[in-house]
Design an enzyme around this catalytic site. Structure first.
Site, PDB file in Angstrom:
ATOM      1  N   ASP A  48      53.069   0.046 -25.460  1.00  0.00           N
ATOM      2  CA  ASP A  48      52.990   1.306 -26.253  1.00  0.00           C
ATOM      3  C   ASP A  48      53.849   2.512 -25.590  1.00  0.00           C
ATOM      4  O   ASP A  48      54.727   3.080 -26.522  1.00  0.00           O
ATOM      5  CB  ASP A  48      51.478   1.766 -26.977  1.00  0.00           C
ATOM      6  N   ASP A  58      54.162   5.365 -19.096  1.00  0.00           N
ATOM      7  CA  ASP A  58      53.995   6.942 -18.648  1.00  0.00           C
ATOM      8  C   ASP A  58      54.113   6.746 -17.206  1.00  0.00           C
ATOM      9  O   ASP A  58      55.438   7.184 -16.789  1.00  0.00           O
ATOM     10  CB  ASP A  58      52.552   7.195 -18.922  1.00  0.00           C
ATOM     11  N   LYS A 105      57.804   8.339 -21.596  1.00  0.00           N
ATOM     12  CA  LYS A 105      57.412   9.558 -21.019  1.00  0.00           C
ATOM     13  C   LYS A 105      57.993   9.918 -19.695  1.00  0.00           C
ATOM     14  O   LYS A 105      57.162   9.611 -18.494  1.00  0.00           O
ATOM     15  CB  LYS A 105      55.874   9.813 -21.126  1.00  0.00           C
ATOM     16  N   VAL A 114      49.788  11.605 -26.686  1.00  0.00           N
ATOM     17  CA  VAL A 114      49.996  11.511 -27.969  1.00  0.00           C
ATOM     18  C   VAL A 114      49.018  10.277 -28.474  1.00  0.00           C
ATOM     19  O   VAL A 114      48.740   9.595 -27.610  1.00  0.00           O
ATOM     20  CB  VAL A 114      51.307  11.069 -28.319  1.00  0.00           C
ATOM     21  N   ASP A 138      45.618   5.332 -28.432  1.00  0.00           N
ATOM     22  CA  ASP A 138      44.308   5.922 -28.558  1.00  0.00           C
ATOM     23  C   ASP A 138      44.109   7.130 -27.817  1.00  0.00           C
ATOM     24  O   ASP A 138      44.420   7.302 -26.611  1.00  0.00           O
ATOM     25  CB  ASP A 138      43.312   4.894 -28.069  1.00  0.00           C
ATOM     26  N   ARG A 180      43.921   4.868 -33.209  1.00  0.00           N
ATOM     27  CA  ARG A 180      44.887   3.993 -33.171  1.00  0.00           C
ATOM     28  C   ARG A 180      45.621   3.470 -34.469  1.00  0.00           C
ATOM     29  O   ARG A 180      46.788   2.973 -34.763  1.00  0.00           O
ATOM     30  CB  ARG A 180      44.474   2.531 -32.680  1.00  0.00           C
TER      31      ARG A 180
HETATM   32  P1  IMP Z   1      51.010   4.151 -17.114  1.00  0.00           P
HETATM   33  O1  IMP Z   1      50.365   3.112 -16.399  1.00  0.00           O
HETATM   34  O2  IMP Z   1      50.764   5.596 -16.578  1.00  0.00           O
HETATM   35  O3  IMP Z   1      52.759   4.027 -17.278  1.00  0.00           O
HETATM   36  O4  IMP Z   1      50.309   4.089 -18.458  1.00  0.00           O
HETATM   37  C1  IMP Z   1      49.953   2.994 -19.187  1.00  0.00           C
HETATM   38  C2  IMP Z   1      48.921   3.302 -20.275  1.00  0.00           C
HETATM   39  O5  IMP Z   1      48.316   4.659 -20.144  1.00  0.00           O
HETATM   40  C3  IMP Z   1      49.552   3.222 -21.671  1.00  0.00           C
HETATM   41  O6  IMP Z   1      49.810   1.832 -21.951  1.00  0.00           O
HETATM   42  C4  IMP Z   1      48.462   3.721 -22.464  1.00  0.00           C
HETATM   43  O7  IMP Z   1      47.443   3.000 -22.757  1.00  0.00           O
HETATM   44  C5  IMP Z   1      47.940   5.096 -21.477  1.00  0.00           C
HETATM   45  N1  IMP Z   1      48.489   6.041 -22.006  1.00  0.00           N
HETATM   46  C6  IMP Z   1      49.798   6.918 -21.149  1.00  0.00           C
HETATM   47  N2  IMP Z   1      50.091   7.905 -21.963  1.00  0.00           N
HETATM   48  C7  IMP Z   1      49.273   8.028 -23.171  1.00  0.00           C
HETATM   49  C8  IMP Z   1      49.432   9.087 -24.368  1.00  0.00           C
HETATM   50  O8  IMP Z   1      50.197   9.794 -24.270  1.00  0.00           O
HETATM   51  N3  IMP Z   1      48.589   8.773 -25.316  1.00  0.00           N
HETATM   52  C9  IMP Z   1      47.822   7.574 -25.197  1.00  0.00           C
HETATM   53  N4  IMP Z   1      47.567   6.547 -24.322  1.00  0.00           N
HETATM   54  C10 IMP Z   1      48.467   6.973 -23.096  1.00  0.00           C
HETATM   55 MG    MG Z   2      44.974   3.426 -23.795  1.00  0.00          MG
END
Ligand code: IMP
Ligand code: MG
Length: 178
Positions: free
Chosen positions: A99, A102, A130, A152, A158, A164
């Site tokens: 999705d 980040d 992002k 977001v 979520d 969702r």
């Molecule tokens: P990462 O490991 O920081 O890249 O983030 C992965 C997970 O964090 C994503 O698969 C989302 O489930 C959650 N996440 C990160 N940013 C957002 C956001 O803005 N809204 C909702 N979920 C987020």
């Molecule tokens: Mg999540």
């Protein structure tokens, strides 16, 4: 639910259009192959349903979970990965469907986990990227939209397991968090 929406940043129409473009691109790039789509639960479920139907190729769909804790999981760094082990990654053309990318921590762990199982190829397809918040040096191969540095929700994403099912991606009002 909608009273908590501050601003819609990617409309249902814009997402639908972009998903069709990504699907067409994947169909072209994987011509003659049968890619294995691996969705990262739970956030991927809406995007995966749409992108899978926009890829005009024979492809398999599987799911994987990635979280900081949970039962029946394999630890990979700080991220715990869970899956049913009834499918083979070895020799397959893998497309990870996420999705949002980040910090990149989740996908770095997942990519390592999959790479260890000797796929023929591995690419990342994410609805949202992002880049402002990246901690790990990771890039997605297919990106729906670049996302502003905001939290977001919607289209699978979520906040505390809610929102969702919104058909668009939106920023929440501060009241939603209280
Ligand atoms: P990462 O490991 O920081 O890249 O983030 C992965 C997970 O964090 C994503 O698969 C989302 O489930 C959650 N996440 C990160 N940013 C957002 C956001 O803005 N809204 C909702 N979920 C987020
Ligand atoms: Mg999540």
């Amino acid at each position: 639910m909608k009273e908590f929406i501050e601003e819609i940043i990617f409309s249902q129409e814009a997402i639908s259009q972009r998903v069709k473009e990504l699907g067409a691109q994947l169909t072209e790039d994987y011509a003659g192959k049968s890619p294995l789509l691996i969705g990262v639960l739970k956030g991927c479920f809406v995007f995966l349903a749409d992108i899978a139907r926009s890829i005009d190729l024979n492809c398999e769909v599987r799911f994987i979970t990635a979280s900081s804790y949970g039962a029946g999981t394999i630890t990979s760094g700080d991220v715990k990965i869970g899956m049913d082990f009834d499918f083979k990654i070895t020799g397959r053309d893998i497309i990870i469907i996420e999705d949002i990318l980040d910090s990149g921590v989740t996908l770095t762990a997942l990519k390592g986990f999959i790479s260890d199982r000797a796929p023929a190829s591995i690419k990342i397809c994410t609805l949202l990227d992002k880049p402002a918040r990246r901690k790990a040096p990771l890039y997605a191969d297919y990106i729906g939209f670049e996302c502003p540095d905001e939290f977001v929700v919607g289209y699978g994403l979520d906040y505390a397991e809610n929102y969702r099912n919104l058909p668009y991606v939106a920023i929440l009002k501060p009241e939603a968090y209280s």
